[in-house]
Design an enzyme around this catalytic site. Structure first.
Site, PDB file in Angstrom:
ATOM      1  N   ARG A  30      -7.122  23.282  36.145  1.00 51.88           N
ATOM      2  CA  ARG A  30      -7.688  22.922  34.827  1.00 51.88           C
ATOM      3  C   ARG A  30      -9.174  23.236  34.774  1.00 51.88           C
ATOM      4  O   ARG A  30      -9.678  23.800  33.810  1.00 51.88           O
ATOM      5  CB  ARG A  30      -7.474  21.431  34.559  1.00 51.88           C
ATOM      6  CG  ARG A  30      -6.071  21.116  34.052  1.00 51.88           C
ATOM      7  CD  ARG A  30      -5.822  19.623  34.076  1.00 51.88           C
ATOM      8  NE  ARG A  30      -4.535  19.301  33.501  1.00 51.88           N
ATOM      9  CZ  ARG A  30      -3.356  19.522  34.091  1.00 51.88           C
ATOM     10  NH1 ARG A  30      -3.300  20.104  35.276  1.00 51.88           N
ATOM     11  NH2 ARG A  30      -2.222  19.181  33.485  1.00 51.88           N
ATOM     12  N   SER A 176       5.513  19.161  30.679  1.00 49.83           N
ATOM     13  CA  SER A 176       4.276  18.718  30.030  1.00 49.83           C
ATOM     14  C   SER A 176       3.257  19.853  29.945  1.00 49.83           C
ATOM     15  O   SER A 176       2.322  19.805  29.144  1.00 49.83           O
ATOM     16  CB  SER A 176       3.673  17.563  30.819  1.00 49.83           C
ATOM     17  OG  SER A 176       3.314  18.014  32.123  1.00 49.83           O
ATOM     18  N   SER A 204       6.096  13.790  32.886  1.00 54.10           N
ATOM     19  CA  SER A 204       4.793  14.018  33.539  1.00 54.10           C
ATOM     20  C   SER A 204       3.607  13.749  32.609  1.00 54.10           C
ATOM     21  O   SER A 204       2.624  14.491  32.603  1.00 54.10           O
ATOM     22  CB  SER A 204       4.727  15.462  34.085  1.00 54.10           C
ATOM     23  OG  SER A 204       5.807  15.725  34.949  1.00 54.10           O
ATOM     24  N   GLU A 319       6.809  15.429  40.210  1.00 53.67           N
ATOM     25  CA  GLU A 319       6.563  16.305  41.358  1.00 53.67           C
ATOM     26  C   GLU A 319       6.688  15.557  42.693  1.00 53.67           C
ATOM     27  O   GLU A 319       6.729  16.183  43.751  1.00 53.67           O
ATOM     28  CB  GLU A 319       5.211  17.018  41.223  1.00 53.67           C
ATOM     29  CG  GLU A 319       4.017  16.089  41.278  1.00 53.67           C
ATOM     30  CD  GLU A 319       2.669  16.782  41.043  1.00 53.67           C
ATOM     31  OE1 GLU A 319       2.635  17.954  40.649  1.00 53.67           O
ATOM     32  OE2 GLU A 319       1.639  16.116  41.257  1.00 53.67           O
ATOM     33  N   LYS A 416       1.751  27.591  48.635  1.00 52.50           N
ATOM     34  CA  LYS A 416       1.538  27.444  47.170  1.00 52.50           C
ATOM     35  C   LYS A 416       0.464  26.391  46.895  1.00 52.50           C
ATOM     36  O   LYS A 416      -0.357  26.563  46.004  1.00 52.50           O
ATOM     37  CB  LYS A 416       2.867  27.050  46.509  1.00 52.50           C
ATOM     38  CG  LYS A 416       2.836  26.973  44.991  1.00 52.50           C
ATOM     39  CD  LYS A 416       4.240  26.715  44.453  1.00 52.50           C
ATOM     40  CE  LYS A 416       4.324  26.885  42.943  1.00 52.50           C
ATOM     41  NZ  LYS A 416       3.625  25.886  42.156  1.00 52.50           N
TER      42      LYS A 416
HETATM   43  O1  LIG Z   1       0.015  20.219  34.536  1.00 55.64           O
HETATM   44  C1  LIG Z   1       0.180  20.183  35.764  1.00 55.64           C
HETATM   45  O2  LIG Z   1      -0.746  20.429  36.561  1.00 55.64           O
HETATM   46  C2  LIG Z   1       1.508  19.813  36.291  1.00 55.64           C
HETATM   47  C3  LIG Z   1       2.412  19.200  35.469  1.00 55.64           C
HETATM   48  C4  LIG Z   1       3.739  18.755  35.939  1.00 55.64           C
HETATM   49  O3  LIG Z   1       4.687  19.687  35.445  1.00 55.64           O
HETATM   50  P1  LIG Z   1       6.007  19.220  34.632  1.00 55.64           P
HETATM   51  O4  LIG Z   1       5.556  18.568  33.375  1.00 55.64           O
HETATM   52  O5  LIG Z   1       6.710  20.505  34.428  1.00 55.64           O
HETATM   53  O6  LIG Z   1       6.726  18.261  35.539  1.00 55.64           O
HETATM   54  C5  LIG Z   1       3.814  18.704  37.461  1.00 55.64           C
HETATM   55  O7  LIG Z   1       5.129  18.455  37.873  1.00 55.64           O
HETATM   56  C6  LIG Z   1       3.262  19.971  38.061  1.00 55.64           C
HETATM   57  O8  LIG Z   1       3.352  19.931  39.457  1.00 55.64           O
HETATM   58  C7  LIG Z   1       1.804  20.127  37.706  1.00 55.64           C
HETATM   59  C1  LIG Z   2       6.234  21.581  39.640  1.00 59.04           C
HETATM   60  C2  LIG Z   2       5.250  21.962  40.445  1.00 59.04           C
HETATM   61  O1  LIG Z   2       4.438  23.050  40.292  1.00 59.04           O
HETATM   62  P1  LIG Z   2       4.044  23.967  39.050  1.00 59.04           P
HETATM   63  O2  LIG Z   2       2.597  23.715  38.808  1.00 59.04           O
HETATM   64  O3  LIG Z   2       4.312  25.352  39.513  1.00 59.04           O
HETATM   65  O4  LIG Z   2       4.896  23.566  37.873  1.00 59.04           O
HETATM   66  C3  LIG Z   2       4.945  21.215  41.679  1.00 59.04           C
HETATM   67  O5  LIG Z   2       3.889  21.497  42.285  1.00 59.04           O
HETATM   68  O6  LIG Z   2       5.717  20.311  42.072  1.00 59.04           O
END
Ligand SMILES: O=C(O)C1=C[C@@H](OP(=O)(O)O)[C@@H](O)[C@H](O)C1
Ligand SMILES: C=C(OP(=O)(O)O)C(=O)O
Length: 434
Positions: A30, A176, A204, A319, A416
């Site tokens: 971000r 999200s 999320s 997550e 990752k």
């Molecule tokens: O905005 C972000 O940084 C994230 C939002 C979430 O995604 P989801 O809303 O798809 O779960 C999370 O699971 C992901 O690891 C990171």
């Molecule tokens: C869902 C995940 O990653 P991404 O940011 O690729 O969505 C994660 O890190 O669990």
């Protein structure tokens, strides 16, 4: 290319470890985006350096921003700072999203501000991750997106140098990140952006709160008073000077190890206030019977080697599911994890992958529409497959504590978000005493 199998060492007794975690993926990516859209040079201190954040940095460079290393005066041992210098956004480039949800979702609205087409593609696993909400929202905002009718990567975004903005309705049930993406770029749209979520669920949510908070840190005016509606006013973003918090979701497997092996794991620099969804791990471990203490800036988890089963809704911290599922597989009774149906669209179908891999170790797992039911049974070591998913490596590592001899296939995929996961894990296990 896959990496050689990993044979995690067995713990010879209770742990007594301090584990210093790298920075948050979600915060680093971000800050990188906001800094590239700001009105001057930003400094990110202790950013996460991992595949997802290097991909974000590289993509922003391709769009014209400067993202350069700078030695951190505060801590020469920490990862170098990133200096981010914004520039007029340019297109004509092909962006590699790898498997990073934050790159594939956050950057198309930024690319819409560039002066010529930008192509997005990623790993094989990325090409099946949901993207339609981003693509449709951009089209509703007047941006041309050519996805060949697939609703997934690869696609080409052609914005033409500016975006009108205004009100847009998205169904963020699958992630999200669809909301966060529009908000992050929205202050640079001529009329700003109003995002309205209409759909079955909104997973999320703390991640959207993180987006709102980081936008406000950059001086944006954001209204989030109404549920499922967010408004970002048009205007300048200010340069940032921020220190990235450690990644609390990536702390989870290490803390879980203390609960399974017994003993103590300490994580320094745990924030007192945070928008990271991973902070929820404190409550999860407490419910599973661990002693959890947050003093000043240090989190201490003490386990007795016998986690309790839980019935838990993880929709706000989805997550964490792979690590919590692994812990549940080592527990003294059954568990149910609810509210995470959308993680079938994460790095892999995590519900199917966890069911298969915990099952191979002897755990009885039932897939549910919105999660998993986990009935622990006597464990046997096996090969734990990881499906290009960093959190499957973490889940497998937790299982290896209870089922020594477990082998983790393709551990390199953990880069990752935690390139040195294996080193950190082996040092932690090395503190176990007979
Ligand atoms: O905005 C972000 O940084 C994230 C939002 C979430 O995604 P989801 O809303 O798809 O779960 C999370 O699971 C992901 O690891 C990171
Ligand atoms: C869902 C995940 O990653 P991404 O940011 O690729 O969505 C994660 O890190 O669990």
């Amino acid at each position: 290319m896959t990496s050689p199998d990993w044979h995690p060492p067995a713990a010879s007794g209770p742990l007594d470890a301090t584990v210093t975690l790298p920075g948050s993926k979600s915060l680093t990516n971000r800050y990188l985006v906001l800094a590239a859209l700001a009105s001057g040079t930003s400094r990110l201190r202790r950013p996460l350096r991992s595949r997802d954040t290097e991909l974000m940095a590289q993509a922003l460079r391709q769009l014209g921003a400067g993202v350069d290393d700078a030695t951190s005066s505060a801590n020469a041992l920490a990862s170098p700072d990133w200096l981010v210098t914004p520039a007029t956004l340019r297109g004509g480039r092909a962006i590699d999203c790898g498997l990073a949800g934050t790159v594939m979702r956050f950057l198309p609205p930024v690319a819409a501000l560039a002066d010529s087409p930008v192509t997005f593609d990623g790993d094989e696993h990325a090409r099946v991750r949901p993207m339609a909400a981003t693509i449709d929202a951009l089209r509703d905002l007047g941006v041309d997106v050519d996805d060949g009718g697939t609703g997934t990567l690869p696609f080409v975004v052609t914005g033409g140098g500016s975006v009108g903005g205004g009100r847009v309705v998205v169904d963020a049930s699958a992630s999200s990140q669809f909301v966060s993406a529009l908000l992050l770029a929205g202050s640079r749209f001529e009329e700003g952006i109003t995002v309205v979520h209409e759909g079955e669920q909104l997973p999320s949510l703390p991640h959207i709160e993180m987006t709102v908070e980081t936008l406000r840190d950059a001086g944006a005016e954001v209204d989030d008073c109404e549920p499922h509606t967010w408004r970002v006013e048009p205007g300048e973003l200010l340069p940032l000077d921020v220190t990235v918090e450690p990644d609390l979701s990536n702390a989870a497997p290490f803390l879980a190890a203390a609960v399974v092996a017994g003993g103590t794991v300490v994580v320094p620099d745990w924030p007192q206030h945070t928008t990271q969804a991973g902070d929820r791990i404190r409550d999860v471990l407490d419910q599973m019977g661990a002693e959890v203490r947050l003093d000043a800036h240090t989190l201490t988890v003490i386990g007795d080697g016998s986690p309790h089963g839980v019935d838990i809704d993880l929709s706000d911290a989805a997550e964490l599911t792979p690590v919590v599922a692994a812990l549940a597989g080592c527990a003294d009774g059954p568990s149910i994890i609810r509210g995470v149906g959308h993680i079938r669209g994460h790095e892999t179908d995590r519900i199917a992958a966890l069911s298969r891999e915990l099952g191979a170790l002897g755990v009885e797992v039932t897939e549910r529409e919105d999660g998993l039911r986990i009935d622990p049974q006597p464990l046997r070591p096996a090969t734990f497959h990881t499906y290009a998913d960093h959190r499957m490596v973490m889940a497998g590592a937790v299982m290896s504590v209870a089922a020594p001899g477990t082998v983790i296939e393709d551990p390199g995929t953990v880069a990752k978000t935690v390139p040195d996961f294996v080193g950190l894990w082996e040092s932690m296990i090395g503190t176990s005493a007979p």
